[in-house]
Design an enzyme around this catalytic site. Structure first.
Site, mmCIF file in Angstrom:
data_model
loop_
_atom_site.group_PDB
_atom_site.id
_atom_site.type_symbol
_atom_site.label_atom_id
_atom_site.label_comp_id
_atom_site.label_asym_id
_atom_site.label_seq_id
_atom_site.Cartn_x
_atom_site.Cartn_y
_atom_site.Cartn_z
ATOM 1 N N HIS A 1 1.075 -1.317 0.003
ATOM 2 C CA HIS A 1 0.033 0.237 -0.172
ATOM 3 C C HIS A 1 1.376 1.315 0.074
ATOM 4 O O HIS A 1 1.782 1.623 1.119
ATOM 5 C CB HIS A 1 -0.897 -0.012 0.698
ATOM 6 N N CYS A 2 1.168 2.309 -1.107
ATOM 7 C CA CYS A 2 1.701 3.301 -0.979
ATOM 8 C C CYS A 2 1.441 4.512 -0.896
ATOM 9 O O CYS A 2 0.066 5.101 -1.249
ATOM 10 C CB CYS A 2 2.115 3.178 -2.785
ATOM 11 N N PRO A 3 1.453 5.201 0.498
ATOM 12 C CA PRO A 3 0.455 6.173 0.842
ATOM 13 C C PRO A 3 1.391 7.276 -0.537
ATOM 14 O O PRO A 3 0.722 8.691 -0.538
ATOM 15 C CB PRO A 3 1.418 6.545 1.918
#
Lengths: 143, 488
Positions: free
Chosen positions: B187-189
């Site tokens: 999950h890439c912020p």
């Protein structure tokens, strides 16, 4: 329109007796394939060969959709070069095959499964996880 | 035959019907909710479900802002100098790279990463049955796993309690988005979304193009500074070498002016330099890492967990998904066929799920029924029979006249629905073309169906002993033609 009538006839007297789920077969990796094992609940309703033939054809269609061939590479490279904007305009190969699959399932339902009081659900409506086979109560079906 | 003719009427009557959103084809109905509105995961949807983001969009605005700001400074302050002294291709290349970066970023952020829809209750029940005999729902049973063979290697599939299914291989449940994502990478912020099967190629394009862009800007900025300092130096030298041409204070003044004019350009240049310098390390590092992952057909998740490296001494043969060589792995991951979105965001929630929710608003109900009738011939057979199965749409099975008018008649008690009352007659008058006796149906059904909308199972209401209703149940069994027989 003939299919409507047969389905409506069934609809008017049928109730769902059971649902059978054909699970995915992961022996070849994450490609979309379904198990061809014949479920015992369908033994009284349909011929084993017939059913396995249906599932096998479906598997072949999905394999065609996910095939890594020159067409998919060309599509992929073209998409990359155009910053993927082609996905907004064009229908991908996968989507075309999905339409073919939907038609095939409709056909199978009309010709083979509906007369036997069964209904196949397109796996895409179940997230490509299962093939849902709905078994209807055998009341006054024309066999 | 009559039924099919009736179906042909439907699109017209739907158009005639006065209520809301008439933006449909035969397939799409009007007010019924779309699936994105009832999506169980933590996502946000825009543009009617076409664009989706994680609920916590993270630092996506910061990412976009940094990119746009740095490139803006570059185009504003460095390009003019560089075009003059070098070549016009510099801003052109930078513009192309910038566009590619932004478009890739938006694709990554707004695309469905490969979310798996949650299992339907029937499916979940079937799986439960298969696993266990004692299905107690009051406690969470011990974690369930299933072992399968993939390419002669044993892989464990875990059961996801949230989505109620066994996760396919390489699928992981993202706790931030509360979804199972296929081929879950991370999950890439920065991007504000999960990176999974469907958007991995966009993510990869984004980081590669961003590496090129930052390196390019970094190089150009260094060149700019070098050239400028050379010019300043030569100017100072020129002035010093010919002192007789200018008085000393004027030469100093000229030098000062030149320095000052360099200064504001230099300030921006220095900002760009700093941003690029710090980004380059992280972006180039990330690109390198993901190139390795692509070449060995691994995901970040698998790499971090060491799923395959602990086996057989960390070579590719431990990974059952890897193809025979690097080129095939790269092509498969980046140029492979684009899988479809499985969550069908713009599809409509089947009315049997929607009717209890819609019972509060009578306006929607007639539209549901109208849609049901329209769908008898046209929609997928599954939906049709599912509706029948749940038997909340039994009135949809009524001969068209009664079913059309019945729910519209349901709206009698509430004011907004009153406006739909002219439409039954309109509908009936349309049907007059084929069945001249529809009007009695209207009056009949309006009075009798008053209390059924709030019933979840109007089929049972239809079967109630009231004489008018019993006629409806009779009609149910007959062919649709007889539905238009006038009820005395």
């Amino acid at each position: 329109m003939a299919e409507t009538h047969s389905l409506q006839d069934m609809r008017q007297q049928a109730a769902v007796a059971a649902k059978v789920f054909i699970q995915r077969d992961y022996t070849n990796g994450t490609v979309c394939q379904f198990q061809t094992k014949f479920p015992s609940e369908l033994e009284t309703r349909i011929d084993k060969q017939q059913f396995e033939e249906t599932v096998r054809t479906l598997n072949n269609l999905y394999a065609e959709a996910e095939k890594l061939g020159s067409q998919s590479y060309i599509e992929g490279c073209l998409a990359c070069l155009t910053a993927y904007t082609v996905f907004l305009c064009m229908e991908t190969h996968y989507e075309k095959v999905l339409k073919k699959i939907a038609k095939f399932i409709q056909e199978q339902n009309d010709k083979i499964y509906a007369p036997r009081g069964l209904l196949l659900t397109d796996p895409i409506e179940r997230g490509l996880r299962v093939i849902e086979v709905t078994i209807f109560e055998d009341r006054s079906l024309t066999r | 035959m009559k039924n099919c003719e009736y179906q042909q009427i439907d699109p017209r009557t739907l158009v005639v019907s006065p209520s809301s959103a008439q933006k449909h084809t035969e397939k799409e109905a009007e007010r019924p909710r779309r699936k994105w509105e009832v999506f169980p995961g933590k996502n946000r949807f825009f543009c009617g479900g076409r664009i989706m983001l994680a609920r916590q969009s993270g630092v996506l605005p910061l990412t976009l802002g940094l990119i746009v700001f740095t490139c803006g400074l570059f185009f504003g302050f460095d390009c003019s100098f560089l075009v003059e002294h070098l070549t016009v291709f510099i801003p052109m290349i930078a513009a192309v790279l910038f566009l590619f970066v932004v478009i890739s970023l938006l694709w990554t952020s707004f695309t469905d990463p490969g979310i798996l829809p949650r299992a339907t209750p029937d499916e979940a029940a079937d799986i439960e049955k298969q696993i266990n005999t004692s299905g107690s729902s009051t406690y969470r049973p011990p974690p369930r796993t299933k072992e399968i063979l993939i390419n002669q290697q044993v892989v464990k599939l875990k059961y996801c309690f949230t989505c109620k299914m066994f996760r396919p291989p390489r699928t992981s449940h993202c706790s931030l988005c509360d979804n199972c994502v296929e081929r879950f990478d991370h999950h890439c912020p920065w991007v504000g979304n999960c990176v999974g099967k469907r958007n991995y190629r966009f993510f990869y394009s984004f980081i590669i193009s961003l590496s090129f862009l930052t390196s390019f800007i970094f190089g150009c900025v260094i060149t700019h500074i070098t050239l400028r300092s050379q010019i300043c130096k030569s100017l100072v030298q020129a002035i010093q070498e010919s002192p007789a041409r200018y008085p000393l204070y004027i030469s100093h003044f000229i030098i000062l002016i030149e320095m000052l004019s360099c200064l504001d350009t230099s300030l921006c240049t220095v900002v760009e330099l700093v941003v690029c310098f710090f980004s380059i390390w992280s972006i180039l590092g990330l690109s390198g890492f993901h190139t390795y992952l692509v070449a060995s057909n691994l995901t970040t998740n698998e790499d971090i967990k060491g799923s395959w490296s602990s086996k057989r001494g960390a070579d590719e043969s431990g990974n059952p998904y890897s193809h025979s060589n690097i080129i095939t792995n790269c092509c498969a991951t980046l140029c492979g066929p684009m899988p479809p979105s499985l969550i069908d965001r713009r599809g409509f929630v089947p009315p049997d799920e929607a009717i209890p929710a819609a019972s509060a608003s009578e306006i929607e109900l007639p539209l549901f029924t109208a849609k049901n009738d329209a769908h008898m011939c046209t929609q997928s057979t599954k939906d049709m029979l599912e509706r029948m199965v749940h038997s909340s749409d039994f009135h949809g099975l009524c001969p068209p006249g009664t079913s059309k008018t019945a729910p519209l008649g349901l709206g009698v008690t509430s004011t907004p629905a009153r406006s739909t009352q002219p439409s039954p007659s309109a509908l009936c008058s349309q049907q007059h073309v084929h069945q001249p006796v529809a009007l009695p149906c209207t009056t009949y059904s309006r009075s009798s169906k008053r209390d059924s909308p709030l019933s979840i199972n109007p089929a049972f209401r239809l079967a109630s002993p009231s004489p008018s209703l019993s006629r409806v149940s009779l009609i149910l069994d007959d062919s649709p033609d007889t539905g238009f027989v006038p009820i005395p």
